[in-house]
Scaffold this active site. Structure first.
Site, mmCIF file in Angstrom:
data_model
loop_
_atom_site.group_PDB
_atom_site.id
_atom_site.type_symbol
_atom_site.label_atom_id
_atom_site.label_comp_id
_atom_site.label_asym_id
_atom_site.label_seq_id
_atom_site.Cartn_x
_atom_site.Cartn_y
_atom_site.Cartn_z
ATOM 1 N N LEU A 57 55.852 78.976 133.846
ATOM 2 C CA LEU A 57 56.058 80.108 132.951
ATOM 3 C C LEU A 57 54.865 80.187 132.010
ATOM 4 C CD1 LEU A 57 59.819 79.487 132.088
ATOM 5 C CD2 LEU A 57 58.912 81.251 133.623
ATOM 6 N N SER A 58 54.713 81.323 131.346
ATOM 7 C CA SER A 58 53.547 81.456 130.471
ATOM 8 C C SER A 58 53.557 80.405 129.371
ATOM 9 C CB SER A 58 53.480 82.863 129.879
ATOM 10 O OG SER A 58 54.622 83.129 129.092
ATOM 11 N N GLU A 59 54.738 79.966 128.912
ATOM 12 C CA GLU A 59 54.803 78.923 127.898
ATOM 13 C C GLU A 59 56.011 78.023 128.115
ATOM 14 O OE1 GLU A 59 52.513 78.438 125.649
ATOM 15 O OE2 GLU A 59 51.456 80.369 125.637
ATOM 16 N N THR A 60 55.814 76.745 127.840
ATOM 17 C CA THR A 60 56.901 75.788 127.674
ATOM 18 C C THR A 60 56.802 75.236 126.265
ATOM 19 O OG1 THR A 60 56.985 75.176 130.017
ATOM 20 C CG2 THR A 60 57.877 73.591 128.440
#
Length: 261
Positions: free
Chosen positions: A44-47
């Site tokens: 995902l774009s961020e964790t």
């Protein structure tokens, strides 16, 4: 080792909208290499990861490729998990981050994030930037940690088909293209191939630069915004007098699971 993981669609009140972020609560920090590998696996774009430290939560954000200094949608997702899944009783959370202390408060089902505002500085377009975006011209170009490209019509944004390999050559976190809108005060799309995210559906941190620009241009301090291409999310930005911006939106849980490492 087993870790809880939550996937929250941030800046949306319905699943399959907004921007998905993974959230992993931790008791203690794992090695940075492990945090990066988990983020890459999540894809995902961020964790977001957080560890409680007294009354404050230490918060970090990782794209699939790098750790970043600030992320809005994953902050909102982390706060949503604390409020709605981990039963935090307070209505105000304090996060210690690489960008200083950030606060998130809840009012009903809406979350309000207190971020530092960034003042965009106008610059000349670097060679090849507009061509990489597929643009023939732009009204203006500004820079913070992103390039902020202003165009005249929101239809231009909807039709963008950037060359991501070409965009990755520019030495900025990302490139945001923005325009005035009929339904909102402004709209935008954000591209970050240099940090491993070709397009981010809703980038809260980009609005720390967008809100000051549009507040000055439109002569108002509270602005409605929408970001995204095929997938979109909605935000409200309020520019304060103390060089801070309040960015607010909703979140919704898509998935809860367990990571085995």
């Amino acid at each position: 080792m087993q870790l809880d993981v939550f996937q929250v669609d941030a800046f949306s009140s319905k699943i399959f909208g907004g921007n998905p972020a993974a959230v992993c609560p931790l008791d203690v920090w794992l090695p940075d290499e492990t945090l990066q590998l988990i983020a890459a696996e999540n894809n995902l774009s961020e964790t977001a990861y957080f560890v409680r430290s007294g009354e404050v939560f230490q918060l970090r954000w990782f794209t699939p490729a790098v750790e970043v200094d600030l992320c809005g949608h994953a902050t909102l997702a982390a706060a949503w998990v604390l409020f709605n899944q981990l039963a935090e009783p307070t209505d105000l959370l304090r996060f210690s981050t690489r960008s200083g202390e950030l606060g998130v408060r809840r009012e009903g089902d809406r979350l309000f994030m207190d971020f530092p505002a960034k003042q965009p500085e106008e610059v000349d377009p670097p060679p090849g930037l507009l061509q990489a975006l597929g643009l023939r011209c732009a009204e203006a170009l500004y820079r913070t940690d992103d390039y902020v490209v202003v165009v005249e019509d929101e239809a231009i944004i909807a039709d963008l088909q950037p060359d991501f390999a070409a965009l990755a050559a520019f030495d900025v976190r990302g490139i945001v293209v923005t325009a005035p809108s009929h339904a909102f005060d402004f709209v935008s799309r954000w591209f970050g191939p240099r940090v491993g995210v070709n397009e981010d559906p809703v980038t809260g941190s980009a609005h720390t630069s967008l809100a000051p620009y549009w507040a000055h241009r439109l002569g108002k301090t509270v602005l409605s915004a929408e970001q995204g291409g095929v997938r979109k999310g909605q935000l409200i930005c309020e520019l304060l007098d103390n060089s801070r911006v309040i960015i607010s939106g909703h979140g919704v849980l898509f998935m809860r699971g367990t990571i085995f490492i």
